[in-house]
Design a protein around this motif. Structure first.
Motif, short mmCIF file in Angstrom:
data_model
loop_
_atom_site.label_atom_id
_atom_site.label_comp_id
_atom_site.label_asym_id
_atom_site.label_seq_id
_atom_site.Cartn_x
_atom_site.Cartn_y
_atom_site.Cartn_z
N VAL A 168 -17.77 8.05 2.07
CA VAL A 168 -16.50 8.47 1.78
C VAL A 168 -16.14 8.97 0.62
O VAL A 168 -16.72 8.82 -0.49
CB VAL A 168 -15.66 6.90 1.52
N MET A 211 -9.10 1.31 4.49
CA MET A 211 -8.80 0.85 3.35
C MET A 211 -9.34 -0.88 3.53
O MET A 211 -8.50 -1.16 4.38
CB MET A 211 -7.74 1.14 2.64
N VAL A 253 -7.63 -2.67 -3.52
CA VAL A 253 -8.48 -2.05 -2.39
C VAL A 253 -9.80 -2.62 -2.74
O VAL A 253 -10.22 -2.40 -3.64
CB VAL A 253 -8.48 -0.69 -2.43
N VAL A 276 -8.68 9.98 1.32
CA VAL A 276 -10.39 9.93 1.34
C VAL A 276 -10.71 10.48 2.70
O VAL A 276 -9.82 10.11 3.96
CB VAL A 276 -10.83 8.67 1.02
N GLN A 312 -8.78 11.84 -12.60
CA GLN A 312 -9.20 10.40 -12.71
C GLN A 312 -8.62 9.81 -13.99
O GLN A 312 -8.17 8.71 -13.78
CB GLN A 312 -10.84 10.62 -13.43
N ASN A 359 -20.21 13.84 -9.01
CA ASN A 359 -19.43 13.24 -8.06
C ASN A 359 -19.16 14.27 -6.84
O ASN A 359 -19.04 15.51 -7.23
CB ASN A 359 -18.21 12.73 -8.57
N SER A 377 -17.89 2.39 -1.00
CA SER A 377 -17.31 2.60 -2.25
C SER A 377 -16.22 3.69 -2.01
O SER A 377 -16.64 4.63 -1.31
CB SER A 377 -18.23 2.73 -3.29
N LEU A 378 -15.46 3.81 -2.84
CA LEU A 378 -14.36 5.03 -2.55
C LEU A 378 -15.14 6.14 -3.44
O LEU A 378 -14.34 7.17 -3.52
CB LEU A 378 -12.86 4.49 -3.22
N PHE A 426 0.87 -1.04 -0.11
CA PHE A 426 0.10 -0.01 -0.22
C PHE A 426 0.87 1.34 -0.07
O PHE A 426 0.38 2.44 0.37
CB PHE A 426 -1.14 0.06 0.97
N VAL A 485 -9.73 0.83 -7.19
CA VAL A 485 -8.42 1.09 -6.77
C VAL A 485 -7.70 -0.21 -6.69
O VAL A 485 -8.37 -1.01 -6.00
CB VAL A 485 -7.85 1.78 -5.76
N LEU A 512 -5.60 8.35 -12.41
CA LEU A 512 -5.52 7.21 -11.82
C LEU A 512 -5.91 6.07 -12.30
O LEU A 512 -5.26 4.88 -12.18
CB LEU A 512 -6.89 7.42 -10.95
N GLY A 551 -17.25 7.95 -7.10
CA GLY A 551 -17.07 7.76 -8.52
C GLY A 551 -15.65 8.42 -9.03
O GLY A 551 -15.19 7.80 -10.02
N VAL A 552 -15.39 9.12 -8.39
CA VAL A 552 -13.89 9.71 -8.78
C VAL A 552 -12.81 8.77 -8.74
O VAL A 552 -11.90 8.69 -9.72
CB VAL A 552 -13.41 11.05 -8.23
N LEU A 553 -12.80 8.11 -7.77
CA LEU A 553 -11.53 6.90 -7.77
C LEU A 553 -11.87 5.66 -8.23
O LEU A 553 -10.78 5.12 -8.88
CB LEU A 553 -11.26 6.86 -6.17
N GLY A 554 -13.08 5.47 -8.28
CA GLY A 554 -13.52 4.12 -9.06
C GLY A 554 -12.92 3.16 -8.28
O GLY A 554 -12.90 2.95 -7.15
N ALA A 597 -13.82 0.85 1.18
CA ALA A 597 -13.34 1.34 2.20
C ALA A 597 -14.41 1.41 3.55
O ALA A 597 -15.56 0.84 2.99
CB ALA A 597 -13.08 3.01 2.16
N PRO A 623 -13.15 11.35 -1.84
CA PRO A 623 -11.79 11.52 -2.28
C PRO A 623 -11.67 13.04 -2.04
O PRO A 623 -12.45 14.02 -2.27
CB PRO A 623 -11.71 11.26 -3.73
N PRO A 675 -3.84 3.72 -1.59
CA PRO A 675 -2.82 3.15 -2.07
C PRO A 675 -2.54 3.56 -3.57
O PRO A 675 -3.84 3.48 -4.37
CB PRO A 675 -3.09 1.82 -2.01
#
Lengths: 679, 155
Positions: free
Chosen positions: B59, A662, A649, B52, B149, B90, A638-639, A594, A646, B152, A641-644, A652, B61, B43
């Motif tokens: 949660v 996480m 992981v 986050v 995004q 979002n 869920s983390l 991580f 990971v 990522l 929509g922006v992070l989608g 969360a 970001p 991570p």
């Protein structure tokens, strides 16, 4: 430019929901009709879907949709009357119309005109309906005619009907006009005395097509369904069938033998009856509202955790205190209530597994035909409830298992005869609840898995040494089928693919916190048993600390935990391992997994560290952490929509102190280690 | 939504500070402004994703705008805030040094970024508002979140 419909926002929403259902019925039904056009119940359902859609689209003023469904209805009506055979070109045309309807339906959603012209389609439909019926071919025999046999007609009357006996009597008279009534339950006398439930069952001697019987009985008002079946003479039983007392309402048979005609009348009766009687006690709830409810319960679970933590801190500080004791009592009660609430909300989110199971009869039938095997496919417990989140995930694994069963499990009829078995194999797909789990089983009565063959095959494929293979127990050998790259098929077929199946089945099931087990007996058959959690929203987890970060490991993946001296960790081939009961356990430092680009999770490993042994597939792995914090229920979030998604992981969760933790995706971490080892 | 805030050729922006510069975000996009909670690192996330946080059970970001704009990472102090924003449906948090005020900016005071600034960062900007005493840099949020995004996915 936007479209305007003659309806309120909520009416449109209702329309969309209903339309989606009707469109599904139409496309599924048409596909089934193409294969088997003799089922009047099916034709009726398809006709009704088109009819309903016509009505509702006209109500909101969607003229294109109304015009198209009207034309479809006319064609379907002719099919229903038996005056138009179901041919592939007609089904094609109708399916094109369904595609168009989907587009038109989307217009209601977006209010943006699609520019789709329905005139051509409507002309096509008129053409199809006007075309002279082709010579009736052998394979496309449109109408099931039973020359001399008795047919059984089951008529269901709306449960809200005030005059069920009158309706049943009318239906009986309609049917009597088309043939000779052998027997009926209730009898004509009973009906005249007004004794009736909401069912009528008639054995009728007739030479009229099923569609005609269907039309006749269906013409009586308040009749909600008419089923016509052709039982064998031996099945025409005497005595009074009692629809209220069906042995197992969940049980439905789908015969795939030559004389297949869908579910038996008893079972259809049971299913229809169930739907009618429960419909009145049900409330339709938007799934989003249930999701929101689950979220709120999740918050409650989190706050409960926080409350407990505060309570612990307070008691540590002030020792015994009357007010504190009071607080503790209240907290405990709150815990119980929130537990119950959580369970109730979870139960309310359950959907019958039927929604997944439904696609399998068709698939198994096709596969069986393709591999020239005779298979009776039986489904049980389709009403068993499962959380929507899990339902979405089990379709593919089940599909693989069923394919495998048809392709590898079941023997060809000759071989079965030779072994003294019934030439028709039985494949059973069942679901049931066991405590907080659901168990889904795929059972065949085929040849079973030959562990010797598995050993040989595994050695030949270089999965392990011959010596290791002989050392294995039979059970271990059979579990080799889950190894990556393993397949026992003597030839690769397009049915069960290239040996990726079982590997992926296990991975996918474990990903959603489930397990899969195989039980097999040579010559008797094989059972794959899948055990799944009821919901994916809340899981039990082990919290671990690495440096300042707290990670969450799903308990389903944890085998054991241990405390080891750091100097007992050895490096073999540049990989860290520790000896556990004589076996080398590969290690992964969570801190490394991580670490972010640039920043490292600080790891304060002194002389001792903790190892969490996790398992994915057949691989065990030790996660090196600084400390174990404890076990608790966590709500998966869920983390966003922006992070989608990971990598590594699984989501969360929010801890008792409000921090985010996480959730470790164990399958992914193991996969990565394996990839690194292979590199 | 942005239209609703526009009145008589004005727009309302929330002004915040980053390394002693003033930035502005359309007020319609700002859901709320919160003090710094504990931020959990994600991570393998790109540098600009600070981590986050828990926003009342959700949660979300948090982006570090200093890192995003290539500014040196600053100390987090008492005035540090997270501006909670709505971007492309979002919810995203932006870590800033401090939030100072809500300003009415006349539309004719806004110049396109290319007129005064050049460089890769200009894509993040919607314009520069020239006010009596200072410059307020108006941000193009969609672009900032979009880029994060994409990074990522590439990571």
């Amino acid at each position: 430019m936007t479209l305007q419909f003659d309806a309120t926002e909520s009416d449109l929403q209702l329309f969309l929901e209903e339309a989606a259902e009707q469109l599904r019925t139409l496309s599924d039904g048409l596909l089934r009709m193409e294969r088997d056009d003799s089922d009047p119940l099916l034709i009726q359902a398809v006709f009704r879907a088109a009819h309903t859609l016509k009505g509702s689209s006209a109500t909101i003023g969607h003229t294109n949709m109304a015009a198209l469904t009207h034309a479809m209805e006319s064609v379907l009506d002719r099919i229903r009357q038996g005056s138009l055979p179901v041919t592939t070109p007609i089904v094609d045309t109708l399916l094109q119309c369904v595609d168009a309807l989907n587009v038109l339906n989307e217009e209601v959603n977006t209010l943006v005109p699609s520019g789709l012209a329905v005139d051509d389609l409507i002309r096509g439909l008129h053409g199809a309906a006007a075309a002279p019926a082709p010579e009736v071919q052998e394979e496309a025999a449109p109408v099931a005619v039973v020359a001399t046999g008795a047919v059984e007609v089951i008529v269901a009357i709306d449960t809200s009907s005030e005059w069920p006996a009158v309706r049943a009597y009318q239906a009986l008279m309609e049917l009597a006009a088309l043939g000779t009534v052998v027997a009926s339950w209730p009898s004509e006398d009973e009906l005249q005395k007004g004794e009736s439930g909401h069912w009528l069952r008639v054995h009728l001697q007739t030479d009229r097509p099923a569609a005609a019987l269907h039309g006749a009985a269906g013409s009586v008002s308040e009749v909600v369904s008419v089923t016509v079946t052709h039982p064998d003479a031996s099945q025409v039983r005497q005595g009074t069938p009692d629809p209220e007392q069906t042995p197992d309402p969940d049980r439905r048979r789908v015969d795939l033998g030559t004389a297949a005609r869908g579910a038996s009348p008893d079972d259809q009766l049971a299913i229809a009856g169930q739907k009618l009687s429960t419909a009145q006690r049900m409330v339709k709830v938007d799934i989003a509202r249930l999701d929101e409810l689950m979220n709120l319960v999740g918050e409650l679970v989190i706050d409960r955790g926080r409350l407990l933590q505060v309570l612990r801190e307070l008691s540590a500080r002030s020792g015994n205190d009357g007010a504190l004791e009071h607080l503790s009592e209240i907290t405990q009660h709150l815990s119980r209530v929130s537990d119950d609430l959580q369970e109730q909300v979870m139960l309310s989110r359950l959907l019958p597994v039927e929604s997944v199971f439904n696609r399998f009869p068709r698939m198994v039938r096709d596969l069986a035909k393709k591999s020239q095997k005779s298979i009776r496919f039986v489904m049980e417990g389709e009403q068993t409830g499962l959380d929507r989140s899990v339902i979405d995930e089990i379709g593919d694994p089940l599909l693989h298992l069923l394919r495998n069963a048809v392709d590898h499990g079941v023997e060809p009829a000759d071989e079965r005869r030779g072994a003294g078995k019934h030439p028709e194999a039985t494949l059973l797909l069942s679901a049931r609840h066991e405590e907080n789990y659901i168990v889904i089983e795929v059972t065949d009565d085929g040849r079973g898995i030959n562990h010797q063959k598995i050993r040989e095959s595994a050695v030949r494929k270089g999965l392990l040494s011959a010596e290791a293979a002989t050392r294995m127990t039979d059970e271990e050998a059979i579990n080799l089928i889950f190894a990556p790259g393993f397949s026992t098929a003597e030839q690769v077929t397009d049915v069960s693919g290239r040996g990726v199946g079982m590997d992926i089945v296990r991975t996918n099931i474990e990903k959603i916190g489930g397990t899969v087990r195989v039980h097999t007996a040579a010559g008797e058959g094989t059972t794959f048993s899948i055990k799944l959690p009821l919901t994916l929203a809340i899981i039990r987890a082990l919290l671990v600390r690495v440096g300042e970060a707290i990670f969450t490991v799903p308990l389903a993946a944890v085998q054991e935990t241990m405390r080891v001296r750091t100097d007992s960790i050895h490096t073999v081939h540049r990989r860290e391992v520790v000896l556990v009961r004589g076996q080398a356990l590969p290690l992964v430092r969570l801190a490394d997994v991580f670490s972010r680009s640039g920043r490292k999770v600080q790891c304060d490993t002194p002389d001792w560290c903790y190892i969490v042994v996790v398992r994915s597939g057949r691989t065990d792995l030790g996660l090196v952490v600084d400390a174990l914090i404890g076990e608790q229920e966590v709500v998966i979030k869920s983390l966003g929509g922006v992070l989608g998604e990971v990598d590594g992981v699984a989501g969360a969760t929010i801890l008792g102190d409000g921090r985010v933790s996480m959730i470790v995706d164990v399958a992914k971490v193991v996969e990565k280690l394996a990839a690194r080892a292979a590199a | 939504m942005a239209d609703m805030q526009t009145n008589d050729g004005e727009e309302q922006v929330v002004v915040f500070e980053l390394a002693n510069e003033h930035y502005g975000i359309d007020i319609g996009r700002v859901q709320e402004i919160i003090r710094l909670p504990a931020i959990t690192a994600v991570p393998r996330a790109p540098e600009c994703v600070e981590g986050v946080v828990n926003l009342r059970g959700r949660v979300i970001p948090v982006l570090n705008l200093r890192t995003r704009f290539g500014l040196p990472d600053g100390e987090r102090g008492r005035s540090s805030r997270i501006v909670v924003l709505e971007v492309n449906g979002n919810t995203v948090g932006a870590l800033v040094d401090g939030v100072s005020e809500v300003l009415r900016v006349p539309v004719n005071a806004v110049e396109p970024p290319g007129a005064t600034l050049t460089g890769p960062e200009t894509a993040h900007l919607r314009g520069i508002a020239k006010l009596e005493e200072r410059l307020v840099i108006l941000l193009n949020l969609d672009h900032i979140v979009d880029l994060a995004q994409r990074e990522l996915v590439a990571a």
